[in-house]
Structures are given as structure tokens and as C-alpha cells.
Design a protein around this motif. Structure first.
Motif, PDB file in Angstrom:
ATOM      1  N   TYR A 155      99.466  70.915  21.571  1.00 27.87           N
ATOM      2  CA  TYR A 155      98.029  70.943  21.356  1.00 27.87           C
ATOM      3  C   TYR A 155      97.691  70.478  19.942  1.00 27.87           C
ATOM      4  O   TYR A 155      98.318  70.914  18.975  1.00 27.87           O
ATOM      5  N   SER A 156      96.668  69.621  19.835  1.00 28.42           N
ATOM      6  CA  SER A 156      96.165  69.177  18.538  1.00 28.42           C
ATOM      7  C   SER A 156      95.375  70.314  17.893  1.00 28.42           C
ATOM      8  O   SER A 156      95.045  71.312  18.542  1.00 28.42           O
ATOM      9  N   GLN A 157      95.031  70.146  16.613  1.00 30.07           N
ATOM     10  CA  GLN A 157      94.237  71.158  15.927  1.00 30.07           C
ATOM     11  C   GLN A 157      92.899  71.391  16.640  1.00 30.07           C
ATOM     12  O   GLN A 157      92.476  72.532  16.793  1.00 30.07           O
ATOM     13  N   MET A 175      97.531  84.373  15.932  1.00 33.67           N
ATOM     14  CA  MET A 175      97.578  84.222  14.484  1.00 33.67           C
ATOM     15  C   MET A 175      98.172  82.869  14.092  1.00 33.67           C
ATOM     16  O   MET A 175      97.642  82.176  13.223  1.00 33.67           O
ATOM     17  N   ALA A 176      99.266  82.484  14.739  1.00 37.71           N
ATOM     18  CA  ALA A 176      99.880  81.183  14.447  1.00 37.71           C
ATOM     19  C   ALA A 176      98.903  80.049  14.782  1.00 37.71           C
ATOM     20  O   ALA A 176      98.778  79.091  14.008  1.00 37.71           O
ATOM     21  N   ILE A 183      95.099  75.551   8.063  1.00 37.91           N
ATOM     22  CA  ILE A 183      95.918  75.199   6.897  1.00 37.91           C
ATOM     23  C   ILE A 183      96.790  74.011   7.256  1.00 37.91           C
ATOM     24  O   ILE A 183      97.794  74.149   7.933  1.00 37.91           O
ATOM     25  N   ASN A 184      96.419  72.840   6.789  1.00 39.52           N
ATOM     26  CA  ASN A 184      97.119  71.611   7.158  1.00 39.52           C
ATOM     27  C   ASN A 184      98.586  71.593   6.742  1.00 39.52           C
ATOM     28  O   ASN A 184      99.432  71.075   7.447  1.00 39.52           O
ATOM     29  N   ASP A 185      98.908  72.153   5.591  1.00 38.07           N
ATOM     30  CA  ASP A 185     100.282  72.109   5.101  1.00 38.07           C
ATOM     31  C   ASP A 185     101.085  73.338   5.507  1.00 38.07           C
ATOM     32  O   ASP A 185     102.238  73.487   5.137  1.00 38.07           O
TER      33      ASP A 185
END
Length: 187
Positions: A155-157, A175-176, A183-185
Motif C-alpha cells: 500500500y502507498s502512503q 501505529m506502524a 514520517i517519510n524517513d
């Protein structure tokens, strides 16, 4: 709180039920029930040995999630790939095996393994690792057991953001998923 009695009250196939009697802060007895995946000899054994792993896996810029039927809640929820350590198995081998069994995907690398944490602290002493991993391949419906119904997908963001608004999750997967969208990084 002081433990004054510890006894097994039921020995199931996968879970063992225990009753622990405490003296509360007022000196009165308080009985508490828990389940464990292991045979426990006393309160000193509670949470002493991790039993498995939950895997936060990414493939390129997508998050791997399972949509699986969970008998304990009688419905399908979004969850992380996870599983139990087999006797003599390393944690790294367990991660690779569970990914392959549940999703058909291959482990590229383990980014980080967090120390064991309690999976259901209110009812169980079960501790599991959380691993962050990079995977490759095409996810597939899997589950080598007739007792599992698992659909794995990437799944994409944006897709994960939409799921978070409408779908049911396990708490760790939720949560994950949230952090994956924010948070991209992080992953």
C-alpha cells in the motif's frame, strides 16, 4: 503490589491460563487472570522469553499489510506479518520464513530489530520483537494452513491514509501504518 500465589488453572493446546493473587496497596487480596504461550513456574517467568516477531515491512515506497481473518474478533482486520519462533530457529530465519509463508515475499534486509515488548500487557505475558525489514517480490494470498485466511498487499502512503480512516487494524499495525503515512524517513 505483592504476589502471594501463582497457579495454573487451565492447560490449553496453545495457551496456558494462570491465576495470580496479589496483595494490593491496602493489603487486600486481588486475583488476576492471565494467559501465556509458555509453561511458567512462577511470577519470575512472566515475560522472560520472547515468543515471536511482528514485521513492519516495506517494498520500495509501499507498506506491506495483511488483511486477515482473526478468530478472536470474528472479522478480518489489517495486521502486520507476524509469527512465532520455532525451536532452534534464529530470529532472522523466523522473519524470512514468516514473510514467505504469509505473503510470498522475500526478505532483502533487516533494517532494525527492537527489543522485545509486551504484545497484550493487560491479559498476557507474551513478548515479541518488532522488526523493520525491506522485502521484494509480489505479495500473494497465502497461509499454508486451512485455519488461516490471509490477503497480503502493498500500500502507498495515500492508500494507507485512506485505510486508517475506514478499516479496522491491530494496534501495532495501526501505529506502524500511521507513522508510515506521516514520517517519510521513518521506514
Amino acid at each position: 503490589m505483592e504476589c502471594i500465589r501463582f497457579e495454573k488453572v487451565r492447560d490449553g493446546k496453545y495457551l496456558k491460563n494462570y491465576e495470580i493473587t496479589y496483595l494490593n496497596r491496602q493489603g487486600k487480596e486481588k486475583k488476576y487472570e492471565i494467559v501465556s504461550r509458555r509453561e511458567l513456574s512462577g511470577v519470575e517467568d512472566l515475560g522472560a522469553k520472547p515468543s515471536g516477531v511482528s514485521i513492519v515491512a516495506t517494498c520500495q515506497d509501499k507498506l506491506l499489510l495483511l488483511h486477515e481473518f482473526r478468530m478472536g474478533v470474528n472479522r478480518s482486520i489489517y495486521n502486520l506479518c507476524a509469527g512465532m519462533l520455532e525451536p532452534g530457529e534464529t530470529l532472522e530465519d523466523c522473519i524470512a520464513r514468516e514473510l514467505m509463508e504469509e505473503t510470498g515475499m522475500r526478505l532483502i534486509r533487516i533494517k532494525k530489530i527492537l527489543p522485545p515488548s509486551f504484545a497484550a500487557v493487560a491479559i498476557s505475558d507474551t513478548t515479541t520483537y518488532i522488526a523493520f525489514a525491506e522485502v521484494e517480490g509480489e505479495p500473494c494470498s497465502s497461509g499454508n494452513s486451512a485455519n488461516e485466511e490471509i490477503q497480503a498487499d502493498l500500500y502507498s502512503q495515500e492508500q494507507v491514509k485512506a485505510l486508517l480512516e475506514t478499516a479496522e487494524f491491530s494496534s501495532r499495525a495501526q501505529m506502524a501504518a500511521y507513522y508510515f503515512t506521516e514520517i517519510n524517513d521513518f521506514f
